[in-house]
Design a protein around this motif. Structure first.
Motif, PDB file in Angstrom:
ATOM      1  N   ALA A 129     -25.140  43.550 -12.057  1.00 42.66           N
ATOM      2  CA  ALA A 129     -23.946  43.311 -11.241  1.00 42.66           C
ATOM      3  C   ALA A 129     -24.340  42.804  -9.855  1.00 42.66           C
ATOM      4  O   ALA A 129     -23.741  41.866  -9.327  1.00 42.66           O
ATOM      5  CB  ALA A 129     -23.119  44.585 -11.134  1.00 42.66           C
ATOM      6  N   LEU A 130     -25.353  43.424  -9.257  1.00 44.53           N
ATOM      7  CA  LEU A 130     -25.783  42.981  -7.927  1.00 44.53           C
ATOM      8  C   LEU A 130     -26.324  41.556  -7.979  1.00 44.53           C
ATOM      9  O   LEU A 130     -26.091  40.749  -7.072  1.00 44.53           O
ATOM     10  CB  LEU A 130     -26.843  43.944  -7.372  1.00 44.53           C
ATOM     11  CG  LEU A 130     -26.304  45.295  -6.890  1.00 44.53           C
ATOM     12  CD1 LEU A 130     -27.466  46.264  -6.625  1.00 44.53           C
ATOM     13  CD2 LEU A 130     -25.469  45.124  -5.628  1.00 44.53           C
ATOM     14  N   ALA A 187     -25.241  35.948  -6.474  1.00 44.98           N
ATOM     15  CA  ALA A 187     -25.115  34.530  -6.835  1.00 44.98           C
ATOM     16  C   ALA A 187     -23.725  33.995  -6.493  1.00 44.98           C
ATOM     17  O   ALA A 187     -23.557  32.807  -6.221  1.00 44.98           O
ATOM     18  CB  ALA A 187     -25.396  34.354  -8.328  1.00 44.98           C
ATOM     19  N   ARG A 188     -22.714  34.870  -6.510  1.00 43.38           N
ATOM     20  CA  ARG A 188     -21.349  34.406  -6.256  1.00 43.38           C
ATOM     21  C   ARG A 188     -20.997  34.361  -4.777  1.00 43.38           C
ATOM     22  O   ARG A 188     -19.980  33.783  -4.400  1.00 43.38           O
ATOM     23  CB  ARG A 188     -20.353  35.355  -6.937  1.00 43.38           C
ATOM     24  CG  ARG A 188     -20.217  35.106  -8.424  1.00 43.38           C
ATOM     25  CD  ARG A 188     -19.172  36.042  -9.002  1.00 43.38           C
ATOM     26  NE  ARG A 188     -18.962  35.760 -10.416  1.00 43.38           N
ATOM     27  CZ  ARG A 188     -18.759  36.688 -11.339  1.00 43.38           C
ATOM     28  NH1 ARG A 188     -18.745  37.969 -10.991  1.00 43.38           N
ATOM     29  NH2 ARG A 188     -18.566  36.350 -12.585  1.00 43.38           N
ATOM     30  N   ALA A 189     -21.807  34.975  -3.931  1.00 41.96           N
ATOM     31  CA  ALA A 189     -21.451  35.079  -2.513  1.00 41.96           C
ATOM     32  C   ALA A 189     -21.687  33.754  -1.786  1.00 41.96           C
ATOM     33  O   ALA A 189     -22.539  32.966  -2.180  1.00 41.96           O
ATOM     34  CB  ALA A 189     -22.279  36.183  -1.853  1.00 41.96           C
ATOM     35  N   SER A 202     -18.956  41.549  -8.654  1.00 45.27           N
ATOM     36  CA  SER A 202     -19.197  41.607 -10.091  1.00 45.27           C
ATOM     37  C   SER A 202     -18.634  42.916 -10.625  1.00 45.27           C
ATOM     38  O   SER A 202     -18.700  43.949  -9.952  1.00 45.27           O
ATOM     39  CB  SER A 202     -20.697  41.526 -10.388  1.00 45.27           C
ATOM     40  OG  SER A 202     -20.924  41.688 -11.779  1.00 45.27           O
ATOM     41  N   PHE A 203     -18.054  42.853 -11.782  1.00 42.90           N
ATOM     42  CA  PHE A 203     -17.610  44.069 -12.469  1.00 42.90           C
ATOM     43  C   PHE A 203     -18.112  43.991 -13.902  1.00 42.90           C
ATOM     44  O   PHE A 203     -17.741  43.091 -14.652  1.00 42.90           O
ATOM     45  CB  PHE A 203     -16.083  44.200 -12.438  1.00 42.90           C
ATOM     46  CG  PHE A 203     -15.611  45.587 -12.812  1.00 42.90           C
ATOM     47  CD1 PHE A 203     -15.342  46.531 -11.822  1.00 42.90           C
ATOM     48  CD2 PHE A 203     -15.473  45.962 -14.144  1.00 42.90           C
ATOM     49  CE1 PHE A 203     -14.933  47.821 -12.163  1.00 42.90           C
ATOM     50  CE2 PHE A 203     -15.068  47.241 -14.493  1.00 42.90           C
ATOM     51  CZ  PHE A 203     -14.799  48.175 -13.490  1.00 42.90           C
ATOM     52  N   LEU A 204     -18.983  44.892 -14.272  1.00 42.02           N
ATOM     53  CA  LEU A 204     -19.576  44.881 -15.608  1.00 42.02           C
ATOM     54  C   LEU A 204     -19.332  46.226 -16.274  1.00 42.02           C
ATOM     55  O   LEU A 204     -19.259  47.256 -15.614  1.00 42.02           O
ATOM     56  CB  LEU A 204     -21.078  44.618 -15.536  1.00 42.02           C
ATOM     57  CG  LEU A 204     -21.506  43.300 -14.896  1.00 42.02           C
ATOM     58  CD1 LEU A 204     -23.021  43.228 -14.819  1.00 42.02           C
ATOM     59  CD2 LEU A 204     -20.966  42.116 -15.695  1.00 42.02           C
ATOM     60  N   GLU A 205     -19.242  46.187 -17.577  1.00 40.77           N
ATOM     61  CA  GLU A 205     -18.879  47.416 -18.281  1.00 40.77           C
ATOM     62  C   GLU A 205     -19.550  47.464 -19.642  1.00 40.77           C
ATOM     63  O   GLU A 205     -19.699  46.448 -20.307  1.00 40.77           O
ATOM     64  CB  GLU A 205     -17.345  47.434 -18.440  1.00 40.77           C
ATOM     65  CG  GLU A 205     -16.838  48.451 -19.426  1.00 40.77           C
ATOM     66  CD  GLU A 205     -15.333  48.689 -19.317  1.00 40.77           C
ATOM     67  OE1 GLU A 205     -14.782  48.618 -18.194  1.00 40.77           O
ATOM     68  OE2 GLU A 205     -14.723  48.945 -20.354  1.00 40.77           O
ATOM     69  N   ALA A 225      -7.419  34.948  -5.876  1.00 44.58           N
ATOM     70  CA  ALA A 225      -8.147  34.133  -4.900  1.00 44.58           C
ATOM     71  C   ALA A 225      -8.788  35.026  -3.837  1.00 44.58           C
ATOM     72  O   ALA A 225      -9.922  34.791  -3.424  1.00 44.58           O
ATOM     73  CB  ALA A 225      -7.187  33.139  -4.245  1.00 44.58           C
ATOM     74  N   ARG A 226      -8.086  36.049  -3.417  1.00 40.65           N
ATOM     75  CA  ARG A 226      -8.557  36.882  -2.312  1.00 40.65           C
ATOM     76  C   ARG A 226      -9.563  37.930  -2.765  1.00 40.65           C
ATOM     77  O   ARG A 226     -10.520  38.243  -2.064  1.00 40.65           O
ATOM     78  CB  ARG A 226      -7.332  37.564  -1.700  1.00 40.65           C
ATOM     79  CG  ARG A 226      -7.624  38.510  -0.578  1.00 40.65           C
ATOM     80  CD  ARG A 226      -7.936  37.745   0.686  1.00 40.65           C
ATOM     81  NE  ARG A 226      -8.319  38.663   1.743  1.00 40.65           N
ATOM     82  CZ  ARG A 226      -7.461  39.383   2.441  1.00 40.65           C
ATOM     83  NH1 ARG A 226      -6.164  39.248   2.227  1.00 40.65           N
ATOM     84  NH2 ARG A 226      -7.885  40.213   3.366  1.00 40.65           N
ATOM     85  N   LEU A 227      -9.322  38.467  -3.949  1.00 41.73           N
ATOM     86  CA  LEU A 227     -10.089  39.630  -4.389  1.00 41.73           C
ATOM     87  C   LEU A 227     -10.301  39.537  -5.911  1.00 41.73           C
ATOM     88  O   LEU A 227      -9.696  40.281  -6.682  1.00 41.73           O
ATOM     89  CB  LEU A 227      -9.275  40.881  -4.026  1.00 41.73           C
ATOM     90  CG  LEU A 227      -9.958  42.233  -3.894  1.00 41.73           C
ATOM     91  CD1 LEU A 227     -11.191  42.151  -3.021  1.00 41.73           C
ATOM     92  CD2 LEU A 227      -8.981  43.242  -3.324  1.00 41.73           C
ATOM     93  N   PRO A 228     -11.147  38.609  -6.320  1.00 35.48           N
ATOM     94  CA  PRO A 228     -11.266  38.324  -7.765  1.00 35.48           C
ATOM     95  C   PRO A 228     -11.752  39.505  -8.600  1.00 35.48           C
ATOM     96  O   PRO A 228     -11.507  39.545  -9.810  1.00 35.48           O
ATOM     97  CB  PRO A 228     -12.264  37.159  -7.826  1.00 35.48           C
ATOM     98  CG  PRO A 228     -12.799  36.961  -6.462  1.00 35.48           C
ATOM     99  CD  PRO A 228     -11.967  37.714  -5.484  1.00 35.48           C
ATOM    100  N   ILE A 229     -12.398  40.462  -7.978  1.00 35.08           N
ATOM    101  CA  ILE A 229     -12.945  41.577  -8.758  1.00 35.08           C
ATOM    102  C   ILE A 229     -11.834  42.410  -9.416  1.00 35.08           C
ATOM    103  O   ILE A 229     -12.045  43.031 -10.458  1.00 35.08           O
ATOM    104  CB  ILE A 229     -13.867  42.469  -7.897  1.00 35.08           C
ATOM    105  CG1 ILE A 229     -14.672  43.408  -8.804  1.00 35.08           C
ATOM    106  CG2 ILE A 229     -13.072  43.244  -6.849  1.00 35.08           C
ATOM    107  CD1 ILE A 229     -15.767  44.174  -8.095  1.00 35.08           C
ATOM    108  N   VAL A 230     -10.642  42.381  -8.836  1.00 37.48           N
ATOM    109  CA  VAL A 230      -9.562  43.190  -9.408  1.00 37.48           C
ATOM    110  C   VAL A 230      -9.181  42.655 -10.796  1.00 37.48           C
ATOM    111  O   VAL A 230      -9.071  43.408 -11.766  1.00 37.48           O
ATOM    112  CB  VAL A 230      -8.337  43.223  -8.470  1.00 37.48           C
ATOM    113  CG1 VAL A 230      -7.216  44.033  -9.099  1.00 37.48           C
ATOM    114  CG2 VAL A 230      -8.717  43.827  -7.125  1.00 37.48           C
TER     115      VAL A 230
END
Lengths: 290, 163
Positions: free
Chosen positions: A276-277, A282-284, A180-183, A87-92
């Motif tokens: 990613a940006l 879009a998510r902010a 966003s985290f993309l790979e 919830a706090r830091l979804p990118i992890v």
């Protein structure tokens, strides 16, 4: 296939572990073992003494406050499944979904990942993105290492031989930030050829107040794009600003190896940064948070 | 380089053995306990054939030392079936031809036991992604996915009956 012979030690406390680390010659710490045991099996690595810290008390857990502290022996699996952290830091969690597989995440730890320091490791990238402080201890006392000072060379952390990572503190962006985290990897679960992590936090006027971008897999350590971050701050992260940031990502130095050439890595860095940006924007929550 | 004494419960049976520290869990199961259902493919954590459950979580048997399993409960493929009675997942593997040579099967089954317990209503996409950590070179995974989808509700019902 067998590891070469070694002696095995299983300390129950930090003090015991640190004593062993200081006094035993040719010793190495065993955390989750998902890289080290493979290297021992293949005889890429040799140790005289293996100090298994899996049963050392007080090294696992996630504490959420203004910052987020994660114990070194917290399993990747438990980080991925923490609802409060998600919830706090979804990118992890998003990054951890790219890390290995169910089996390796069940065992693998954040401290082990940071200690191993694979250049393309997603958790190393996350630590770099989130301005991590790495907490280490030795018989000489505790010490904090800023992530920027941590990499000393290829798979060489800035730690002394008697020091043990005990935890890591992450500095999250403001609530409501986009991420966003993309790979790009050859197979799901492989180390990244290139991965990009980004967070964007907007102020009440809808302008970017805090931008962070990290590239993984380009060199010996994850790379923060300070120039691109500075360029984005104060903009609305409109497509032109994103394109300019992606252009910066695409002209960073990159390594060539068996997986990909330098040119290809740069291409990936540019494309993934743009995507990613765009996704992070879009998510902010625009203008709803300070 | 002294041997270490460990106690480990495997498929419900307690064992006490002396092991060399360098012996990994999969070798221990096969050589010391004679449980050859756990297969070894790559021995460096890539193929997933040696997957077993340790305290309910799937692990790669080649990336965990036997000494680390001291005090743990291990479930291997031999522990999935009752006497003469395959469990619903094994039954579904047979029904959908989810194996050909069978080498990857013990790892597939143990991995799916954790996955399907945590995701009683799995999507095919999730299963395909998660099973990328278990290499199968015969089936193309189609039968394995079908079997897992069929078994998921049956395993859930079985757990609920047992509870």
């Amino acid at each position: 296939m067998k590891a070469a012979r070694f002696d095995y030690h299983r300390p129950a406390t930090r003090a015991e572990a640190l004593d062993m680390l200081q006094t035993l010659e040719g010793a190495k710490l065993l955390a989750g073992g998902q890289s080290l045991v493979a290297m021992l099996n293949m005889r890429y690595a040799f140790v005289d003494h293996l100090i298994d810290i899996n049963r050392v008390e007080g090294l696992a857990g996630i504490a959420l406050g203004d910052t987020i502290r994660i114990g070194a022996m917290t399993r990747q699996r438990d980080i991925l499944e923490s609802p409060a952290l998600k919830a706090r830091l979804p990118i992890v969690a998003a990054a951890l979904n790219f890390v290995g597989h169910l089996h390796t995440r069940n065992r693998g730890t954040i401290g082990g990942s940071l200690g191993h320091m694979d250049p393309a490791a997603e958790l190393f990238g996350i630590a770099t993105l989130l301005d991590a402080t790495i907490h280490v201890e030795s018989r000489r006392g505790p010490r904090d290492v800023a992530i920027a000072d941590y990499p000393q060379g290829y798979m060489t952390p800035g730690l002394d031989p008697d020091e043990m990572i005990v935890g890591v503190t992450l500095a999250p962006p403001a609530a409501g930030h986009g991420w966003s985290f993309l790979e790009f990897a050859q197979r799901h679960g492989d180390f990244a050829v290139v991965a990009v992590g980004t967070t964007l936090a907007f102020d009440s006027a809808g302008k970017v107040a805090d931008a962070r971008i990290v590239l993984c897999g380009m060199g010996i350590a994850p790379l923060r794009l300070a120039e691109a971050e500075a360029l984005l701050v104060g903009t609305t992260a409109e497509p032109e600003a994103i394109a300019a940031a992606a252009e910066i990502a695409g002209r960073q130095e990159a390594m060539s190896d068996a997986l990909a050439s330098e040119t290809y890595r740069r291409h990936l860095a540019g494309v993934l940064t743009r995507r990613a940006l765009t996704e992070a924007r879009a998510r902010a929550s625009h203008g709803k948070v300070q | 380089m002294s041997a270490v004494s460990i106690r480990v419960t495997v498929n419900g049976t307690p064992f006490e053995r002396e092991v060399e520290p360098r012996t990994h869990l999969a070798d221990f199961l096969r050589h010391d306990l004679g449980l050859t259902g756990t297969h070894l493919g790559c021995e460096h954590g890539v193929c997933g054939a040696c997957s077993v459950l340790v305290d309910g979580r799937a692990v790669r048997g080649c990336l965990m030392l036997a000494v680390q399993a001291d005090g743990a409960e291990v479930t291997t493929v031999e522990g999935l079936a009752q006497v003469e009675q395959l469990n619903p997942l094994q039954e579904a593997f047979r029904e959908f031809h989810a194996l050909q040579c069978g080498f990857c099967t013990p790892g597939m089954l143990t991995t799916l036991m954790q996955l399907l317990e945590e995701h009683p209503e799995p999507s095919e996409e999730m299963l395909r992604e998660e099973l990328s950590g278990n290499l199968c070179r015969c089936t193309g995974y189609a039968g394995i996915i079908r079997a897992a989808m069929k078994a998921a509700p049956l395993l859930k019902a079985q757990r609920e009956n047992a509870a």
